[in-house]
Enzyme design. Structure first.
Site, PDB file in Angstrom:
ATOM      1  N   ARG A  77       0.851  -1.192   0.000  1.00 13.55           N
ATOM      2  CA  ARG A  77       0.000   0.000   0.000  1.00 13.55           C
ATOM      3  C   ARG A  77       0.885   1.240   0.000  1.00 13.55           C
ATOM      4  NH1 ARG A  77      -2.860   3.018   4.488  1.00 13.55           N
ATOM      5  NH2 ARG A  77      -4.044   4.472   3.226  1.00 13.55           N
ATOM      6  N   HIS A 121      -3.086  10.798   0.411  1.00 11.78           N
ATOM      7  CA  HIS A 121      -2.576  10.591   1.768  1.00 11.78           C
ATOM      8  C   HIS A 121      -1.986  11.943   2.221  1.00 11.78           C
ATOM      9  CE1 HIS A 121      -1.090   7.243   4.653  1.00 11.78           C
ATOM     10  NE2 HIS A 121      -0.823   8.390   5.252  1.00 11.78           N
ATOM     11  N   GLU A 166      -7.550   8.160   5.870  1.00 13.18           N
ATOM     12  CA  GLU A 166      -7.936   8.757   7.147  1.00 13.18           C
ATOM     13  C   GLU A 166      -8.553  10.139   7.028  1.00 13.18           C
ATOM     14  OE1 GLU A 166      -4.632   8.457   9.864  1.00 13.18           O
ATOM     15  OE2 GLU A 166      -4.851   6.285   9.988  1.00 13.18           O
ATOM     16  N   ASN A 292      -7.492   1.443   9.450  1.00 12.66           N
ATOM     17  CA  ASN A 292      -6.184   1.768  10.034  1.00 12.66           C
ATOM     18  C   ASN A 292      -6.395   1.819  11.530  1.00 12.66           C
ATOM     19  OD1 ASN A 292      -5.468   2.288   7.393  1.00 12.66           O
ATOM     20  ND2 ASN A 292      -4.932   4.433   7.708  1.00 12.66           N
ATOM     21  N   TYR A 294      -4.461   1.491  15.491  1.00 12.31           N
ATOM     22  CA  TYR A 294      -3.246   1.383  16.304  1.00 12.31           C
ATOM     23  C   TYR A 294      -3.532   1.058  17.756  1.00 12.31           C
ATOM     24  CZ  TYR A 294      -0.855   3.176  12.258  1.00 12.31           C
ATOM     25  OH  TYR A 294      -0.345   3.294  10.993  1.00 12.31           O
ATOM     26  N   GLU A 352      -3.615  -0.359   7.820  1.00 12.67           N
ATOM     27  CA  GLU A 352      -2.462   0.057   8.640  1.00 12.67           C
ATOM     28  C   GLU A 352      -2.604  -0.500  10.036  1.00 12.67           C
ATOM     29  OE1 GLU A 352      -1.663   4.295   9.006  1.00 12.67           O
ATOM     30  OE2 GLU A 352      -1.933   4.584   6.855  1.00 12.67           O
TER      31      GLU A 352
HETATM   32  C1  FCB Z   1      -1.606   7.119  10.478  1.00 15.67           C
HETATM   33  C2  FCB Z   1      -1.203   7.644   9.128  1.00 15.67           C
HETATM   34  C3  FCB Z   1       0.170   7.219   8.679  1.00 15.67           C
HETATM   35  C4  FCB Z   1       1.150   7.141   9.820  1.00 15.67           C
HETATM   36  C5  FCB Z   1       0.579   6.392  10.989  1.00 15.67           C
HETATM   37  C6  FCB Z   1       1.517   6.255  12.159  1.00 15.67           C
HETATM   38  O1  FCB Z   1      -2.503   7.994  11.062  1.00 15.67           O
HETATM   39  O2  FCB Z   1      -2.111   7.237   8.145  1.00 15.67           O
HETATM   40  O3  FCB Z   1       0.583   8.082   7.660  1.00 15.67           O
HETATM   41  O4  FCB Z   1       1.560   8.403  10.154  1.00 15.67           O
HETATM   42  O5  FCB Z   1      -0.606   6.985  11.425  1.00 15.67           O
END
Ligand code: FCB
Length: 447
Positions: A77, A121, A166, A292, A294, A352
């Site tokens: 990607r 992006h 995002e 995405n 985290y 992500e």
């Molecule tokens: C996300 C973004 C990516 C990167 C990660 C850590 O929000 O899409 O570009 O910065 O976080």
């Protein structure tokens, strides 16, 4: 120990974005982007770092694809820099910029790696920002034209594409808090920008489908599983509103033709400047949803917050990464299951997922990033559980292929499976890349 196994054909990828890795910020007639302008303005980014050179991927694409092949990736990607293709955001295409992505796509296909481009992006052409950026409704039309041109120019070799990366993050950070480009601050800016982005999402979807109906389309949405900070009714309601705002605000206009009920006093339709017919224009029947993710977000009721009555709060329990983000592996599983339940089991790609730790080579040149391996193990095991429970997840992408420019944090946050020495630009596979390579070969791992 149990075997975590994936369906055959499951795609294993890694992700990057143009501004974060390419460098070559003004080569081959590329136009200035809002991130060029923002990073060249003193005081905006830690240590005033910028992406002028970044990982120099623009000049090292063959070496980088060779590294992807060495890891065994089956999907990559990346994002297309709009100002490389249209230096001012409209009009004639810049052949040299297009050639770069042409070469990249060919090289990936030759290495049996599926190209998954993202159209946007975050590097808006500065010339469009000068007309109001995403606050200007005309930019939606420009974006749809650009999307159609990409489909025509590159679409013969693409099976899949994400429209936005995002939307919530780039509108909230770019137009509400001002910590990202273009650095505007205020609810009105955000409200207008958010609505234009939803219009652009629908317009670009239709423009691409008209040009190349075969390409499967989605957006990579920033998501974070929202959990109430306590068991009280008010925290529970706050967590739900927060979920609708951060996870569903850009998704539901596309899937359902309406904004979710996130705000205490209803949708700020006036500030968003919603016109008759707009919600139909926002519709986009995505072929897949990109997630995405985290971390999770703990949410508490916040009576002083005028719009949501909710704010992140509460006691975090997991360890924190260098971003200060809590490691909470079940968040990915829980988010996938919520999307599966709420939207009739759509096809999902994890676009992500990853973590920042400041690991570097030891005296033998080895990068022992055990914490990163542990992070991915936990989250990926959650993806496998979600698939067992009926979620239609078909791909996982680690963020990131290589250490890169982490926006307002500059080069201090290392997310890569590959270590980059930012002085020499030397790349080096971390232990996590070798671990990932093994996982890909076995299509699973012991957990
Ligand atoms: C996300 C973004 C990516 C990167 C990660 C850590 O929000 O899409 O570009 O910065 O976080």
């Amino acid at each position: 120990m149990a075997q975590v196994a994936f369906p055959s054909g499951f795609l294993w990828g890694a992700a990057t974005s143009s501004y974060q890795i390419e460098g070559a910020w003004k080569e081959d007639q590329k136009g200035e982007s809002i991130w060029d302008r923002f990073t060249h303005t003193p005081g905006k980014v830690d240590r005033d770092e910028n992406g002028d050179v970044a990982c120099d991927h623009y000049h090292q694409l063959f070496e980088d694809v060779a590294l992807m092949k060495e890891i065994g990736l089956t999907s990559y990607r990346f994002s297309i820099s709009w100002p490389r293709i249209q230096p001012t955001g409209k009009g004639k295409l810049n052949r040299a910029g297009l050639d770069f992505y042409d070469r990249l796509i060919d090289e990936l296909l030759m290495a049996d790696i599926r190209p998954l481009p993202t159209l946007y992006h975050w590097d808006l052409p500065q010339a469009l920002e000068d007309t109001g950026g995403w606050e200007n409704r005309d930019v939606a039309g420009c974006f749809a034209d650009y999307a159609a041109e990409i489909a025509k120019a590159l679409g013969d070799r693409l099976s899949v594409c994400t429209i936005f990366n995002e939307p919530w993050i780039f509108t909230a950070l770019g137009y509400l808090s001002g910590t990202h480009a273009p650095g505007k601050q205020g609810f009105g800016h955000f409200a207008r920008a958010a609505h234009t982005v939803c219009l652009a999402q629908g317009d670009a979807f239709r423009a691409m489908k008209a040009a190349k109906p075969r390409i499967e389309l989605g957006t990579a949405f920033s998501m974070s599983h929202c959990e109430p900070a306590s068991d009280t009714g008010s925290d529970r309601e706050a967590a739900e509103r927060y979920h609708r705002f951060i996870n569903a605000f850009f998704l539901e206009p596309a899937l359902l033709g309406r904004y979710p009920d996130a705000f205490l006093s209803g949708l700020p339709a006036q500030e968003m400047e919603i016109k008759p017919g707009d919600l139909l224009r926002c519709r986009a029947d995505f072929d897949f949803i990109g997630i995405n993710l985290y971390t999770r977000t703990l949410v508490a009721a916040a009576p002083d917050n005028p719009h949501l009555g909710a704010e992140p709060g509460g006691r975090r329990e997991g360890p924190l990464t260098d971003m200060g983000w809590e490691v909470w592996p079940s968040a990915l599983h829980d988010m996938i299951m919520r999307i599966t339940r709420d939207y009739n089991a759509p096809v999902i790609e994890v676009t992500e997922n990853g973590c920042a730790y400041a690991d570097g080579p030891d005296k033998f040149g080895r990068v022992k990033d055990d914490q990163r391996i542990e992070y991915h193990r936990g989250y990926i095991a959650g993806v496998a559980r979600a698939i067992e429970q009926g979620a239609r997840v078909r791909a996982y992408h680690a963020w990131s292929l290589m250490d890169n420019f982490e926006w307002a944090h500059g080069y201090s946050k290392r997310f890569g499976l590959i270590h980059v020495d930012f002085e020499t630009l030397e790349r080096r596979l971390k232990d996590s890349a070798r671990w990932y390579a093994q996982l890909i070969r076995r299509n699973g791992f012991e957990y």
